[in-house]
Design a protein around this motif. Structure first.
Motif, mmCIF file in Angstrom:
data_model
loop_
_atom_site.group_PDB
_atom_site.id
_atom_site.type_symbol
_atom_site.label_atom_id
_atom_site.label_comp_id
_atom_site.label_asym_id
_atom_site.label_seq_id
_atom_site.Cartn_x
_atom_site.Cartn_y
_atom_site.Cartn_z
ATOM 1 N N GLU A 122 0.890 -1.327 0.061
ATOM 2 C CA GLU A 122 -0.025 0.050 -0.034
ATOM 3 C C GLU A 122 0.759 1.248 -0.071
ATOM 4 O O GLU A 122 0.489 2.254 -0.567
ATOM 5 N N SER A 123 1.970 1.259 0.484
ATOM 6 C CA SER A 123 2.815 2.509 0.909
ATOM 7 C C SER A 123 3.336 2.766 -0.522
ATOM 8 O O SER A 123 3.835 3.913 -0.633
ATOM 9 N N GLY A 124 3.842 1.761 -1.288
ATOM 10 C CA GLY A 124 4.472 1.862 -2.531
ATOM 11 C C GLY A 124 5.969 1.865 -2.160
ATOM 12 O O GLY A 124 6.752 1.813 -3.329
ATOM 13 N N GLU A 125 6.347 1.656 -1.090
ATOM 14 C CA GLU A 125 7.722 1.236 -0.861
ATOM 15 C C GLU A 125 8.424 -0.214 -0.661
ATOM 16 O O GLU A 125 9.286 -0.376 -0.808
ATOM 17 N N THR A 126 7.274 -1.113 -0.692
ATOM 18 C CA THR A 126 7.737 -2.621 -0.745
ATOM 19 C C THR A 126 6.789 -3.391 -1.609
ATOM 20 O O THR A 126 5.597 -3.070 -2.018
ATOM 21 N N TYR A 127 7.415 -4.053 -2.582
ATOM 22 C CA TYR A 127 6.866 -4.753 -3.375
ATOM 23 C C TYR A 127 7.408 -6.334 -3.198
ATOM 24 O O TYR A 127 8.448 -6.636 -3.443
ATOM 25 N N ILE A 128 6.397 -7.237 -3.263
ATOM 26 C CA ILE A 128 6.636 -8.809 -3.134
ATOM 27 C C ILE A 128 7.171 -9.038 -4.554
ATOM 28 O O ILE A 128 6.279 -9.305 -5.493
ATOM 29 N N SER A 129 8.184 -9.545 -4.671
ATOM 30 C CA SER A 129 8.872 -10.150 -5.966
ATOM 31 C C SER A 129 8.730 -11.421 -6.328
ATOM 32 O O SER A 129 8.438 -12.051 -7.465
ATOM 33 N N TYR A 130 8.958 -12.159 -5.237
ATOM 34 C CA TYR A 130 9.064 -13.536 -5.497
ATOM 35 C C TYR A 130 8.916 -14.275 -4.222
ATOM 36 O O TYR A 130 8.950 -13.842 -2.982
ATOM 37 N N ALA A 131 8.569 -15.886 -4.074
ATOM 38 C CA ALA A 131 8.579 -16.464 -3.090
ATOM 39 C C ALA A 131 9.495 -18.163 -2.998
ATOM 40 O O ALA A 131 9.398 -18.311 -3.943
ATOM 41 N N VAL A 132 9.951 -18.355 -2.024
ATOM 42 C CA VAL A 132 10.466 -19.643 -1.970
ATOM 43 C C VAL A 132 9.505 -20.552 -1.292
ATOM 44 O O VAL A 132 9.115 -20.168 -0.174
ATOM 45 N N THR A 133 9.187 -21.869 -1.928
ATOM 46 C CA THR A 133 7.998 -22.808 -1.402
ATOM 47 C C THR A 133 8.494 -23.818 -1.046
ATOM 48 O O THR A 133 9.240 -24.532 -1.734
ATOM 49 N N TYR A 134 8.187 -24.420 0.099
ATOM 50 C CA TYR A 134 8.368 -25.944 0.520
ATOM 51 C C TYR A 134 7.122 -26.697 0.727
ATOM 52 O O TYR A 134 6.143 -26.222 1.272
ATOM 53 N N ILE A 135 6.902 -27.792 0.000
ATOM 54 C CA ILE A 135 5.677 -28.432 -0.078
ATOM 55 C C ILE A 135 5.843 -29.771 0.594
ATOM 56 O O ILE A 135 6.776 -30.467 0.281
ATOM 57 N N ASP A 136 4.984 -30.189 1.647
ATOM 58 C CA ASP A 136 5.148 -31.440 2.371
ATOM 59 C C ASP A 136 3.687 -31.993 2.188
ATOM 60 O O ASP A 136 2.881 -31.401 2.748
ATOM 61 N N PRO A 137 3.629 -33.513 1.732
ATOM 62 C CA PRO A 137 2.291 -33.870 1.911
ATOM 63 C C PRO A 137 2.196 -34.360 3.274
ATOM 64 O O PRO A 137 3.263 -34.795 3.964
ATOM 65 N N ILE A 138 1.131 -34.308 4.066
ATOM 66 C CA ILE A 138 0.910 -34.999 5.485
ATOM 67 C C ILE A 138 -0.406 -35.386 5.649
ATOM 68 O O ILE A 138 -1.298 -35.222 4.949
ATOM 69 N N GLY A 139 -0.386 -35.988 6.684
ATOM 70 C CA GLY A 139 -1.971 -36.889 7.153
ATOM 71 C C GLY A 139 -2.878 -36.062 8.058
ATOM 72 O O GLY A 139 -2.762 -34.572 7.897
ATOM 73 N N TYR A 140 -3.317 -36.497 9.013
ATOM 74 C CA TYR A 140 -4.401 -35.834 9.673
ATOM 75 C C TYR A 140 -3.422 -34.878 10.595
ATOM 76 O O TYR A 140 -2.618 -35.094 10.967
ATOM 77 N N HIS A 141 -3.885 -33.642 10.732
ATOM 78 C CA HIS A 141 -3.417 -32.465 11.525
ATOM 79 C C HIS A 141 -4.575 -31.988 12.429
ATOM 80 O O HIS A 141 -5.649 -31.695 12.065
ATOM 81 N N GLU A 142 -3.941 -32.041 13.759
ATOM 82 C CA GLU A 142 -4.687 -31.682 14.799
ATOM 83 C C GLU A 142 -5.567 -30.463 14.577
ATOM 84 O O GLU A 142 -6.648 -30.423 15.310
ATOM 85 N N ASP A 143 -4.999 -29.478 14.074
ATOM 86 C CA ASP A 143 -5.635 -28.155 13.983
ATOM 87 C C ASP A 143 -6.201 -27.893 12.774
ATOM 88 O O ASP A 143 -7.371 -27.451 12.606
ATOM 89 N N ALA A 144 -5.369 -28.159 11.630
ATOM 90 C CA ALA A 144 -6.164 -27.795 10.308
ATOM 91 C C ALA A 144 -7.208 -28.967 9.789
ATOM 92 O O ALA A 144 -8.072 -28.378 9.112
#
Length: 242
Positions: free
Chosen positions: A172-194
């Motif tokens: 919003e301020s024009g001072e920061t722009y998100i250019s890229y992301a580093v992503t880590y993907i893991d398959p998981i089973g049952y998650h007590e929160d999610a």
């Protein structure tokens, strides 16, 4: 019709045949497959070969084996997306012809923890905003999101209007722009929160995506941990030979 031998390993041929039969509707989504004995007899292979094929099909999330119940065909994901481009969950849902939505669970601001300092490269005296929400498709929960961002990147009044887009608020301020992301993907089973939040059956797998978002100066701006229902989402990567 039994498997006809070719130069490939038998279990790979079984995998291909099972995928063809599922695509043809011989084995339907959420339908229980015949027993291992019946499948092995139908395909003309040993049960050991069949078990190896089923193990790999389960890793691909094409089938799910429920202990003491049987083996079932998983539904095809509603959303399929490449992860080469940094797009929002809302865009992915909208591109599938569904209406995206958000359910905000909590928004808080706290002193940076040791994990925050390591991930976000912030200072001990910094504060961090944590946003917890559920993303929906046509009102159905499909992604559970936890986002963390250093408070200095956000507008002063963000906590009062936390339902706005996080990317938009950061930029919003024009001072920061998100250019890229580093992503880590893991398959998981049952998650007590999610899993309960996403209204998953205990057997429903999840895909956990952890992302560090960087600005144009290679500074970490945002850390995200998202849990996608694996029966709703699949991701792919285009790899080019160099």
């Amino acid at each position: 019709m039994t498997i006809k031998s070719d130069h490939r390993a038998l279990y790979l041929q079984v995998i291909d045949r099972m995928k063809q039969d599922i695509a043809a509707g011989i084995y339907k989504e959420k339908e229980k497959l015949p027993s291992e004995f019946e499948l092995a007899k139908t395909l003309g292979v040993s049960r050991a070969t069949l078990r190896e094929a089923l193990r790999l099909l389960e890793e691909e999330n094409i089938i799910v084996r429920r202990h003491g119940v049987g083996t079932f065909v998983n539904p095809k994901p509603l959303f399929t997306s490449g992860i080469e481009q940094l797009t929002s969950v809302s865009e992915t849902i909208r591109n599938a012809g569904m209406e995206p939505g958000s359910i905000y669970l909590s928004t808080s601001e706290n002193p940076a923890s040791e994990d925050d300092i390591k991930r976000l490269h912030c200072k001990p005296e910094d504060s961090v905003i944590t946003i917890e929400r559920v993303r929906t498709a046509n009102g159905e929960p499909v992604v559970y999101c936890i986002d963390k961002v250093v408070s200095s990147f956000m507008p002063d009044d963000f906590l009062g209007r936390a339902e706005s887009s996080i990317f938009s608020a950061i930029e919003e301020s024009g001072e920061t722009y998100i250019s890229y992301a580093v992503t880590y993907i893991d398959p998981i089973g049952y998650h007590e929160d999610a899993s309960p939040i996403l209204e998953c059956d205990p057997e429903t797998a999840l895909l956990e995506l952890k992302q560090l978002h960087y600005d144009t100066d290679d500074q970490v701006v945002l850390y995200s941990k998202n849990y996608f229902r694996a029966d709703k989402f699949s991701f792919h990567v285009v790899r080019k030979r160099v």
